[in-house]
Design a protein around this motif. Structure first.
Motif, PDB file in Angstrom:
ATOM      1  N   SER A 237       8.752   6.648   9.824  1.00 35.27           N
ATOM      2  CA  SER A 237       9.617   7.521   9.023  1.00 35.27           C
ATOM      3  C   SER A 237       9.918   6.919   7.652  1.00 35.27           C
ATOM      4  N   GLU A 238       8.899   6.377   7.031  1.00 34.91           N
ATOM      5  CA  GLU A 238       9.103   5.693   5.748  1.00 34.91           C
ATOM      6  C   GLU A 238       9.679   6.609   4.677  1.00 34.91           C
ATOM      7  N   ASP A 239       9.077   7.798   4.514  1.00 28.04           N
ATOM      8  CA  ASP A 239       9.558   8.715   3.474  1.00 28.04           C
ATOM      9  C   ASP A 239      10.995   9.156   3.732  1.00 28.04           C
ATOM     10  N   ALA A 240      11.298   9.481   4.960  1.00 30.07           N
ATOM     11  CA  ALA A 240      12.660   9.917   5.290  1.00 30.07           C
ATOM     12  C   ALA A 240      13.659   8.799   5.031  1.00 30.07           C
ATOM     13  N   TYR A 241      13.285   7.580   5.385  1.00 32.65           N
ATOM     14  CA  TYR A 241      14.168   6.440   5.179  1.00 32.65           C
ATOM     15  C   TYR A 241      14.433   6.224   3.690  1.00 32.65           C
ATOM     16  N   VAL A 242      13.396   6.275   2.884  1.00 35.87           N
ATOM     17  CA  VAL A 242      13.553   6.063   1.442  1.00 35.87           C
ATOM     18  C   VAL A 242      14.358   7.203   0.821  1.00 35.87           C
ATOM     19  N   ARG A 243      14.107   8.428   1.234  1.00 35.60           N
ATOM     20  CA  ARG A 243      14.884   9.564   0.701  1.00 35.60           C
ATOM     21  C   ARG A 243      16.363   9.405   1.022  1.00 35.60           C
TER      22      ARG A 243
ATOM     23  N   ASP B 235       0.829  -1.206   0.000  1.00 35.14           N
ATOM     24  CA  ASP B 235       0.000   0.000   0.000  1.00 35.14           C
ATOM     25  C   ASP B 235       0.869   1.264   0.000  1.00 35.14           C
ATOM     26  N   TYR B 236       1.916   1.249   0.833  1.00 37.76           N
ATOM     27  CA  TYR B 236       2.818   2.401   0.894  1.00 37.76           C
ATOM     28  C   TYR B 236       3.495   2.623  -0.461  1.00 37.76           C
ATOM     29  N   VAL B 237       4.047   1.558  -1.034  1.00 38.46           N
ATOM     30  CA  VAL B 237       4.766   1.686  -2.312  1.00 38.46           C
ATOM     31  C   VAL B 237       3.815   2.142  -3.412  1.00 38.46           C
ATOM     32  N   THR B 238       2.627   1.608  -3.445  1.00 43.95           N
ATOM     33  CA  THR B 238       1.645   1.987  -4.460  1.00 43.95           C
ATOM     34  C   THR B 238       1.306   3.476  -4.354  1.00 43.95           C
ATOM     35  N   ALA B 239       1.145   3.950  -3.143  1.00 39.71           N
ATOM     36  CA  ALA B 239       0.762   5.349  -2.939  1.00 39.71           C
ATOM     37  C   ALA B 239       1.934   6.306  -3.171  1.00 39.71           C
ATOM     38  N   ARG B 240       3.139   5.940  -2.795  1.00 41.70           N
ATOM     39  CA  ARG B 240       4.272   6.861  -2.795  1.00 41.70           C
ATOM     40  C   ARG B 240       5.214   6.708  -3.982  1.00 41.70           C
ATOM     41  N   ARG B 241       5.078   5.664  -4.768  1.00 37.57           N
ATOM     42  CA  ARG B 241       6.023   5.399  -5.849  1.00 37.57           C
ATOM     43  C   ARG B 241       6.180   6.562  -6.825  1.00 37.57           C
ATOM     44  N   PRO B 242       5.105   7.164  -7.336  1.00 39.48           N
ATOM     45  CA  PRO B 242       5.302   8.286  -8.273  1.00 39.48           C
ATOM     46  C   PRO B 242       6.105   9.443  -7.655  1.00 39.48           C
ATOM     47  N   HIS B 243       5.803   9.773  -6.419  1.00 35.08           N
ATOM     48  CA  HIS B 243       6.533  10.846  -5.747  1.00 35.08           C
ATOM     49  C   HIS B 243       8.000  10.469  -5.564  1.00 35.08           C
ATOM     50  N   LEU B 244       8.271   9.262  -5.103  1.00 36.24           N
ATOM     51  CA  LEU B 244       9.645   8.822  -4.864  1.00 36.24           C
ATOM     52  C   LEU B 244      10.431   8.729  -6.173  1.00 36.24           C
ATOM     53  N   ARG B 245       9.753   8.366  -7.249  1.00 41.63           N
ATOM     54  CA  ARG B 245      10.416   8.304  -8.555  1.00 41.63           C
ATOM     55  C   ARG B 245      10.841   9.704  -8.987  1.00 41.63           C
ATOM     56  N   ARG B 246       9.991  10.699  -8.736  1.00 43.31           N
ATOM     57  CA  ARG B 246      10.346  12.085  -9.074  1.00 43.31           C
ATOM     58  C   ARG B 246      11.524  12.570  -8.222  1.00 43.31           C
ATOM     59  N   VAL B 247      11.547  12.159  -6.960  1.00 45.93           N
ATOM     60  CA  VAL B 247      12.681  12.515  -6.098  1.00 45.93           C
ATOM     61  C   VAL B 247      13.962  11.895  -6.660  1.00 45.93           C
TER      62      VAL B 247
ATOM     63  N   ALA C 183      16.903   6.817 -12.451  1.00 49.32           N
ATOM     64  CA  ALA C 183      15.974   7.063 -11.345  1.00 49.32           C
ATOM     65  C   ALA C 183      15.190   5.796 -11.008  1.00 49.32           C
ATOM     66  N   ASP C 184      14.781   5.073 -12.040  1.00 48.53           N
ATOM     67  CA  ASP C 184      14.080   3.804 -11.796  1.00 48.53           C
ATOM     68  C   ASP C 184      14.984   2.806 -11.072  1.00 48.53           C
TER      69      ASP C 184
ATOM     70  N   LEU D  30      13.593   0.662  -2.723  1.00 45.10           N
ATOM     71  CA  LEU D  30      12.424  -0.117  -2.309  1.00 45.10           C
ATOM     72  C   LEU D  30      12.812  -1.505  -1.800  1.00 45.10           C
ATOM     73  N   VAL D  31      13.864  -2.082  -2.368  1.00 45.60           N
ATOM     74  CA  VAL D  31      14.349  -3.374  -1.859  1.00 45.60           C
ATOM     75  C   VAL D  31      14.873  -3.197  -0.435  1.00 45.60           C
ATOM     76  N   LYS D  32      15.658  -2.145  -0.221  1.00 48.65           N
ATOM     77  CA  LYS D  32      16.196  -1.900   1.119  1.00 48.65           C
ATOM     78  C   LYS D  32      15.077  -1.561   2.095  1.00 48.65           C
ATOM     79  N   LEU D  33      14.073  -0.835   1.641  1.00 50.07           N
ATOM     80  CA  LEU D  33      12.928  -0.528   2.490  1.00 50.07           C
ATOM     81  C   LEU D  33      12.194  -1.802   2.880  1.00 50.07           C
ATOM     82  N   TYR D  34      12.029  -2.710   1.938  1.00 51.27           N
ATOM     83  CA  TYR D  34      11.326  -3.966   2.226  1.00 51.27           C
ATOM     84  C   TYR D  34      12.031  -4.740   3.344  1.00 51.27           C
ATOM     85  N   VAL D  35      13.360  -4.774   3.274  1.00 54.75           N
ATOM     86  CA  VAL D  35      14.134  -5.497   4.285  1.00 54.75           C
ATOM     87  C   VAL D  35      13.934  -4.865   5.661  1.00 54.75           C
TER      88      VAL D  35
END
Length: 165
Positions: free
Chosen positions: A58-64, A12-24, A35-36, A43-48
């Protein structure tokens, strides 16, 4: 929380945030394909780390943070520094030095004082910088410059054909 619930929350998180994170990711590297790749790595590291990151909220901060670090790592890779070009520089191949010329050069080098010879060989044969040569010889940079200058002048006098003939 069960494994299925964790995975559902992750999807759910990846589906909702993927477009934004791709732009980042694109803003970091300036190339959609790269970028992809960066986003996939993040996303692999986030999954782990998902259970821990989800608890802290802090999902967004972690991915950034992963995107930034992955972008820096990727820019350090040797193949990323290569640039394609339409026209290659036109440089002639260096002609091999003849045996007599090499022998003359070695003889002329042997006639130089030891410090001048070392400075010339390190700087111009091995291609070391002034600072590297100074460290190698245990002398200061100004001394390297003067030894190199004097050594090259002496070699020129010895090796250049005389104009008085």
């Amino acid at each position: 929380m069960t494994r299925a619930e964790r995975e559902t929350a992750y999807v759910d998180y990846v589906t909702a945030r993927r477009p934004h994170l791709r732009r980042v990711a694109y803003a970091l590297c300036g190339d959609w394909h790269q970028a992809d790749d960066l986003l996939q790595t993040a996303l692999v590291k986030l999954y782990v780390a998902w259970p821990r990151v989800r608890r802290s909220g802090s999902e967004d901060a972690y991915v950034r943070r992963i995107l930034v670090r992955a972008s820096i790592d990727e820019s350090r890779r040797p193949w990323r520094r290569e640039r394609t070009t339409e026209v290659l520089p036109d440089r002639p191949a260096a002609e091999p030095t003849g045996v007599e010329e090499r022998s003359e050069l070695f003889d002329a080098l042997q006639d130089l004082p030891a410090q001048q010879r070392a400075a010339v060989v390190l700087r111009h044969w091995l291609g070391l910088s002034v600072a590297e040569t100074a460290a190698e010889l245990g002398i200061n940079e100004g001394t390297v410059k003067s030894h190199t200058s004097r050594g090259l002048a002496a070699l020129r006098l010895t090796l250049e054909p005389s104009e008085m003939g």
